[in-house]
Design a protein around this motif. Structure first.
Motif, PDB file in Angstrom:
ATOM      1  N   VAL A   1       8.734   5.434  -6.891  1.00 35.48           N
ATOM      2  CA  VAL A   1       8.010   6.702  -7.026  1.00 35.48           C
ATOM      3  C   VAL A   1       8.085   7.201  -8.467  1.00 35.48           C
ATOM      4  O   VAL A   1       7.079   7.642  -9.053  1.00 35.48           O
TER       5      VAL A   1
ATOM      6  N   ARG B   1       0.800  -1.208   0.000  1.00 35.00           N
ATOM      7  CA  ARG B   1       0.000   0.000   0.000  1.00 35.00           C
ATOM      8  C   ARG B   1       0.843   1.273   0.000  1.00 35.00           C
ATOM      9  O   ARG B   1       0.318   2.360  -0.166  1.00 35.00           O
ATOM     10  N   THR B   2       2.161   1.149   0.232  1.00 30.70           N
ATOM     11  CA  THR B   2       3.044   2.313   0.237  1.00 30.70           C
ATOM     12  C   THR B   2       4.174   2.070  -0.743  1.00 30.70           C
ATOM     13  O   THR B   2       4.470   0.938  -1.130  1.00 30.70           O
ATOM     14  N   THR B   3       4.843   3.171  -1.121  1.00 36.27           N
ATOM     15  CA  THR B   3       5.971   3.035  -2.051  1.00 36.27           C
ATOM     16  C   THR B   3       7.110   2.258  -1.414  1.00 36.27           C
ATOM     17  O   THR B   3       7.847   1.540  -2.103  1.00 36.27           O
ATOM     18  N   ALA B   4       7.237   2.370  -0.117  1.00 35.94           N
ATOM     19  CA  ALA B   4       8.296   1.628   0.574  1.00 35.94           C
ATOM     20  C   ALA B   4       8.016   0.124   0.513  1.00 35.94           C
ATOM     21  O   ALA B   4       8.927  -0.692   0.275  1.00 35.94           O
ATOM     22  N   GLN B   5       6.761  -0.261   0.730  1.00 37.89           N
ATOM     23  CA  GLN B   5       6.404  -1.683   0.666  1.00 37.89           C
ATOM     24  C   GLN B   5       6.599  -2.221  -0.751  1.00 37.89           C
ATOM     25  O   GLN B   5       7.086  -3.342  -0.935  1.00 37.89           O
TER      26      GLN B   5
ATOM     27  N   ARG C   1      -1.721   5.748  -9.254  1.00 33.65           N
ATOM     28  CA  ARG C   1      -1.868   6.379  -7.931  1.00 33.65           C
ATOM     29  C   ARG C   1      -2.229   5.305  -6.905  1.00 33.65           C
ATOM     30  O   ARG C   1      -3.066   4.425  -7.193  1.00 33.65           O
ATOM     31  N   LEU C   2      -1.596   5.394  -5.742  1.00 30.12           N
ATOM     32  CA  LEU C   2      -1.848   4.419  -4.685  1.00 30.12           C
ATOM     33  C   LEU C   2      -3.095   4.803  -3.899  1.00 30.12           C
ATOM     34  O   LEU C   2      -3.351   5.978  -3.652  1.00 30.12           O
TER      35      LEU C   2
ATOM     36  N   GLY D   1      -4.768   3.930  -0.304  1.00 30.25           N
ATOM     37  CA  GLY D   1      -4.590   3.218   0.951  1.00 30.25           C
ATOM     38  C   GLY D   1      -4.359   4.160   2.105  1.00 30.25           C
ATOM     39  O   GLY D   1      -4.448   5.351   1.974  1.00 30.25           O
TER      40      GLY D   1
ATOM     41  N   GLN E   1      13.091   2.974  -3.137  1.00 24.97           N
ATOM     42  CA  GLN E   1      11.815   3.693  -3.073  1.00 24.97           C
ATOM     43  C   GLN E   1      11.750   4.814  -4.110  1.00 24.97           C
ATOM     44  O   GLN E   1      10.706   4.986  -4.759  1.00 24.97           O
TER      45      GLN E   1
END
Length: 466
Positions: free
Chosen positions: A454, A437-441, A463-464, A466, A450
């Motif tokens: 991005v 759900r995140t760019t890090a994940q 687009r995410l 979450g 990361q």
């Protein structure tokens, strides 16, 4: 008639007063055209007081342009009644009638001219003439707009297949030959029928479109041929012309003609053959000079073999067949269609939106079972529902989104390796974005940094949520 050289009696002046009530001005001249008496508001109408006119000749006054032309002079020349529109020095327009008066010996003694001011009616007529010209101009402009609306249908011919279709349609439009348009639902048969009509010699005439699948069989005859007054319960009191009658001088377009019942096919065949028909409830044969275009998304040859469509009607229709290929077989047209349709849709809703190039590329890969109509419906839906001015993949409805089946790996002519790799990259990002759900994940799952995630999400318009 009184003798102008002697004193007038009260009775005679009463006569002049009566005449003065009937007409604006009265002038009596002798046989030489010299004014003997006048009655009326000459200063208003002619720019000179009446007492200044007595004793002068009409020839002199005409020369001075007090009034012109002189009706009295015409009467003296012809010895007959004369009527003319006269222009006066004060800018008025007078309707003047001159009457000759003879004595017992047949000698012309006097000329009586009766005048009526028609300045305002003439001005009104001139104003109405200007209005009529303006109405004609507006009607011409509306006709141009109507043609623009019809000719601006999205007839896109970027592909060789559609270029051939338009080339055949252009040849058929030049002559009054029956045309049969074939193709799947939504490929643009109606748009092409309108295009043929507008590029034919009948473009000034009507284009009457008949959807054979939308008219109940019981009503087809009355809709096609019209009906007389009182032909049946609920009929209009004055009767009603049918589609065939309305198409006189233009084009009659039968859409979905394969939907006609066998009984209706017989009636249509006779109409095409004879161009003659009877209104329902009528006894007078009527004729209509129309050009025929028919369309269907069904295989008429197959229907003929199965006995579901009359062979003689098929041959009447199939003089110049034009097959419009489905959208999936002319992918070169899709990009141009998207641009054309977006302009039309945005203008319709008063907005300005564009389609992301990644979306355009993806749309060219879809099968489009509904063809141009499906593409148009999708774009209209996106224009209305998307908040951003740029339509991206995240805005696509679920049935049109990329899936994990990787159809991008399929090579087709015109698709470069770079395009294929970009599509694969995007599909992978979409798939992983559902788990991270995140760019890090996402970066952790893909084994990249990361910032790389991005940058690539931005590149593909993802687009995410979450």
């Amino acid at each position: 008639m009184m003798d102008p050289h002697r004193r007038q009696t009260t009775k005679e002046w009463d006569f002049e007063a009566v005449i003065g009530k009937l007409f604006d001005e009265l002038i009596i001249t002798d046989e030489r055209g010299r004014i003997l008496t006048v009655n009326g508001d000459f200063e208003k109408m002619y720019g000179q007081p009446s007492h200044q006119l007595v004793g002068k000749t009409v020839a002199e006054l005409e020369k001075q342009r007090v009034f012109y032309p002189s009706v009295t002079l015409r009467v003296l020349e012809t010895r007959e009644k004369q009527t003319a529109v006269q222009q006066t020095k004060s800018g008025r327009r007078m309707l003047v009638t001159g009457l000759p008066v003879f004595d017992n010996n047949g000698q012309l003694r006097w000329v009586i001219c009766l005048s009526r001011d028609i300045t305002e009616p003439v001005r009104l007529r001139e104003y109405l003439t200007v209005l009529e010209k303006e109405v004609d101009r507006l009607q011409a402009e509306l006709e141009v707009l109507r043609r623009d609306r019809m000719t601006n249908e999205p007839i896109v011919a970027a592909s060789k297949a559609m270029q051939q279709v338009l080339a055949t349609a252009r040849k058929a439009a030049k002559v009054d030959v029956n045309v049969l348009l074939l193709g799947e639902s939504g490929v643009g048969k109606t748009a092409l029928a309108r295009w043929i009509h507008q590029h034919s010699a009948r473009a000034e005439g009507p284009l009457i479109e008949v959807n054979c699948g939308a008219i109940p069989e019981a009503l087809l005859e009355s809709e096609l041929f019209g009906y007389e007054a009182g032909a049946f319960t609920g009929a209009q009191r004055k009767g009603k012309p049918g589609f065939a009658e309305l198409a006189d001088g233009g084009t009659l377009f039968f859409d979905e003609i394969a939907e006609l019942s066998p009984a209706s096919q017989v009636k249509v065949l006779k109409l095409i053959q004879e161009k003659r028909f009877y209104r329902v409830g009528g006894t007078e044969a009527r004729t209509s000079n129309f050009r025929l275009i028919a369309a269907t998304n069904q295989d008429l040859e197959k229907l003929v073999k199965e006995g579901r469509f009359r062979q003689d009607l098929y041959y009447r229709l199939n003089v110049v067949p034009i097959v419009i290929p489905p959208l999936r077989e002319r992918k070169e047209d899709i990009v141009v269609l998207i641009r054309s349709l977006m302009e039309t849709i945005c203008r319709k809703y008063g907005v300005h939106k564009t389609v992301d190039p990644q979306v355009v590329d993806w749309l060219t890969q879809l099968s489009w079972k509904g063809n141009v109509r499906e593409l148009e419906n999708l774009l209209e839906r996106l224009v209305v529902t998307t908040e951003s001015t740029v339509i991206r993949m995240d805005d696509m409805p679920e049935p049109y989104r990329q899936t994990g089946t990787l159809p991008a790996l399929r090579w087709e002519k015109g698709r470069t390796l770079n395009v294929i790799l970009n599509e694969v990259e995007r599909e992978v990002l979409l798939s992983v974005a559902k788990k991270g759900r995140t760019t890090a994940q996402i970066a952790s799952l893909l084994g990249v940094s990361q910032p790389t995630v991005v940058r690539k999400l931005k590149k593909h318009g993802i687009r995410l949520h979450g």
